[in-house]
Design an enzyme around this catalytic site. Structure first.
Site, PDB file in Angstrom:
ATOM      1  N   GLY A 207      -9.977  26.386  98.082  1.00 28.14           N
ATOM      2  CA  GLY A 207     -11.305  25.982  98.555  1.00 28.14           C
ATOM      3  C   GLY A 207     -12.067  27.182  99.071  1.00 28.14           C
ATOM      4  O   GLY A 207     -11.703  28.320  98.792  1.00 28.14           O
ATOM      5  N   ASN A 208     -13.147  26.950  99.783  1.00 25.98           N
ATOM      6  CA  ASN A 208     -13.889  28.048 100.398  1.00 25.98           C
ATOM      7  C   ASN A 208     -14.504  27.572 101.709  1.00 25.98           C
ATOM      8  O   ASN A 208     -14.308  26.432 102.113  1.00 25.98           O
ATOM      9  CB  ASN A 208     -14.943  28.596  99.429  1.00 25.98           C
ATOM     10  CG  ASN A 208     -15.962  27.545  99.034  1.00 25.98           C
ATOM     11  OD1 ASN A 208     -16.720  27.067  99.879  1.00 25.98           O
ATOM     12  ND2 ASN A 208     -15.957  27.160  97.769  1.00 25.98           N
TER      13      ASN A 208
END
Ligand code: CTP
Length: 404
Positions: A207-208
C-alpha cells in the site's frame, strides 16, 4: 441580503499584508460579487482607499460617523452583505472580534452581520503563537468564524514562521464557498481518493501513505458547489461527505473498473475526473491463496505493472473534449517536482497537474502545492486541502466553459 448579486463586506485592517487585499477584491469582483470595502483607521496607513473604490466601484467606508449616511451604517451594511471577510485581520482586530467589541465599523459590522464571517489573519509568528491570540482564535472558531490561514512563510520582518496571510486566491475561494455559490450546478464530477492496495496473500498487502483527505476535500467542495459527485475511494477511514455518491474499491484494477463505469465507454458520463488517488504502480504477479509462511532470510516478490488509469483515459480522450482531466504528482525530490509534474501533464494528456512534495502531501490538513498546466506553473504556497480543492475546481470550471 442583497438582491441579485451576492455581496461581500471586505474589511481591511492595518497590517503590511493589506497590500494583497486589493487582489482579493479583484478576484471577488471577477466572480460576480458586489464588494463593499471597509477600512479600519490603521488600514488607511498601509493602503489607499482609492485602490479599493477603483476596483469595486463602491465608496470605501471608514467610519460609522459619516454624517452623509442616512441611518445606522453598521446595521445597514450588515443587511446588504452575505459575508463579512476580514482581510487581513490583525491580532488586535481578532482580539476585538473575539470579545464582541463594537467601537468601530469593522468590529460593529461583525456583531450585526448574520451571514458567515471569514478571517484571514496576518501577523508576526510570535503574535500568532501567543496564548492570548490562541484564546481569541479558539473563541471565534467556537462562534462559527471561518479562518483562512495564516500560512508558513517569510513575514514582513524577514523572519520565517506561521503568520503570513493566505494567498488571495485561497481567501477568495473560502469566501465563495462560504456564500455557497452553486457554480458547478448539474456538472458531473468523478473524484478518486486514497491509496489502492495490492494483496500479496490473505493477510499481507502493498500500500502507500495516502489517507484520502485531498480527494475527500475535492468531493466535498464539488458537492457543496452543486456538482453531482461520484467519489471512488480506496481503503480509508474517512466519513463520506454530504451529497456525495461513494464507491469503495481496494485494488488498482477495481478502481479502474469503477472509473470506467462512472465515465462510460465513450467518456460522456462525466464532465471532469479529478484523480487524487495514489494509485499503486505495481502489483504482485501472483496473489497467494494461502498465507505465505516465513522461510528464507531474503525473499523477493515479483511485481507486474498496473495500467496507468489516468493515462489511459487521457489517451482515449480527444483534444479539448470532456471530461476535464486533473492529475496529481507527488515527489520526494523537491528540485525535480515541477519538471516531473510537467512530464506527467504531457504523457498522460491531461489538463492540469497538481504538484506537491511528499513531505506535506500525506495525512495533514494542509498542502504545499503548485498548479502545472500548458500555460505554466503557479505556486499556491501552503494551503488547507479544502482551499486547494476549491482552487482545483475553479480550474475545472474555467475549462468547462472553454471545452466543446
Ligand atoms: N495514476 C493513475 N494510474 C496509475 C498511477 C498513477 O491513474 N497506475 C494517476 C494518479 O492518480 C495521479 C497521477 O496519475 O493523478 C500521477 O501519479 P504518479 O504515481 O505520481 O505518477 P506516475 O505516472 O505513476 O509516475 P511515477 O510513479 O514514476 O512518479
Amino acid at each position: 441580503m442583497s438582491g441579485e448579486k451576492k455581496a461581500v463586506a471586505l474589511v481591511v485592517s492595518g497590517s503590511i499584508a493589506a497590500y494583497k487585499a486589493p487582489m482579493v477584491a479583484r478576484l471577488l469582483v471577477a466572480s460576480g460579487f458586489r464588494v463593499i470595502p471597509v477600512m479600519t483607521a490603521s488600514a488607511e496607513r498601509f493602503v489607499g482607499g482609492v485602490t479599493f473604490s477603483g476596483l469595486t466601484g463602491e465608496a470605501v467606508l471608514t467610519s460609522m460617523w459619516d454624517s452623509t449616511f442616512a441611518g445606522e451604517m453598521h446595521v445597514a451594511i450588515a443587511r446588504q452583505v452575505d459575508v463579512v471577510a476580514y482581510v487581513p485581520a490583525t491580532a488586535d482586530l481578532i482580539g476585538r472580534l473575539a470579545t464582541g467589541r463594537a467601537d468601530d465599523l469593522a468590529s460593529a459590522l461583525g456583531l450585526v452581520a448574520r451571514g458567515p464571517r471569514i478571517v484571514a489573519p496576518a501577523m508576526h509568528p510570535q503574535m500568532w503563537q501567543h496564548p492570548a491570540t490562541k484564546r481569541n482564535v479558539a473563541q471565534l472558531v467556537a462562534d462559527g468564524v471561518t479562518f483562512v490561514g495564516p500560512v508558513h512563510g517569510v513575514v514582513a520582518s524577514g523572519e520565517e514562521g506561521v503568520g503570513r496571510m493566505a494567498e488571495p486566491e485561497a481567501i477568495a475561494a473560502a469566501i465563495r464557498s462560504a456564500i455557497g455559490v452553486q457554480d458547478l450546478q448539474g456538472r458531473r464530477v468523478v473524484v478518486t481518493a486514497g491509496p489502492t492496495i495490492e494483496d500479496v496473500d490473505p493477510v499481507r498487502f502493498l500500500g502507500n501513505r495516502s489517507t484520502g483527505k485531498m480527494g475527500f476535500a475535492v468531493a466535498s467542495a464539488a458537492a457543496s458547489r452543486g456538482a453531482r459527485v461520484t467519489l471512488i475511494a480506496g481503503p480509508t477511514h474517512l466519513a463520506t461527505p454530504a451529497m456525495v455518491q461513494r464507491i469503495d474499491v481496494r485494488s488498482t484494477s477495481e478502481m479502474g473498473r469503477a472509473i470506467e463505469d462512472a465515465l462510460g465507454a465513450s467518456l460522456d458520463r462525466a464532465d471532469a475526473l479529478v484523480m487524487c488517488a495514489a494509485v499503486a504502480d505495481y502489483r504482485p504477479a501472483q496473489v497467494s491463496a494461502a498465507k505465505e509462511k516465513k522461510g528464507a532470510d531474503r525473499i523477493s516478490i515479483a511485481l507486474v505493472k498496473n495500467p496507468d488509469l489516468l493515462g489511459e483515459i487521457g489517451a482515449r480522450r480527444t483534444a479539448l473534449d470532456r471530461p476535464v482531466l486533473v492529475g496529481f504528482a507527488v515527489e520526494s525530490t523537491g528540485d525535480q517536482l515541477l519538471a516531473y509534474a510537467r512530464r506527467k501533464l504531457v504523457d498522460k494528456k491531461v489538463d492540469l497537474i497538481v504538484a506537491n512534495g511528499a513531505e506535506t502531501a500525506f495525512a495533514g490538513d494542509t498542502n504545499r502545492a503548485w498548479l502545472v498546466d500548458e500555460q505554466g506553473d503557479r505556486d499556491l504556497g501552503t494551503l488547507a486541502k479544502r482551499e486547494l480543492a476549491d482552487l482545483i475546481l475553479d480550474e475545472v470550471k474555467a475549462r468547462l466553459h472553454t471545452a466543446r
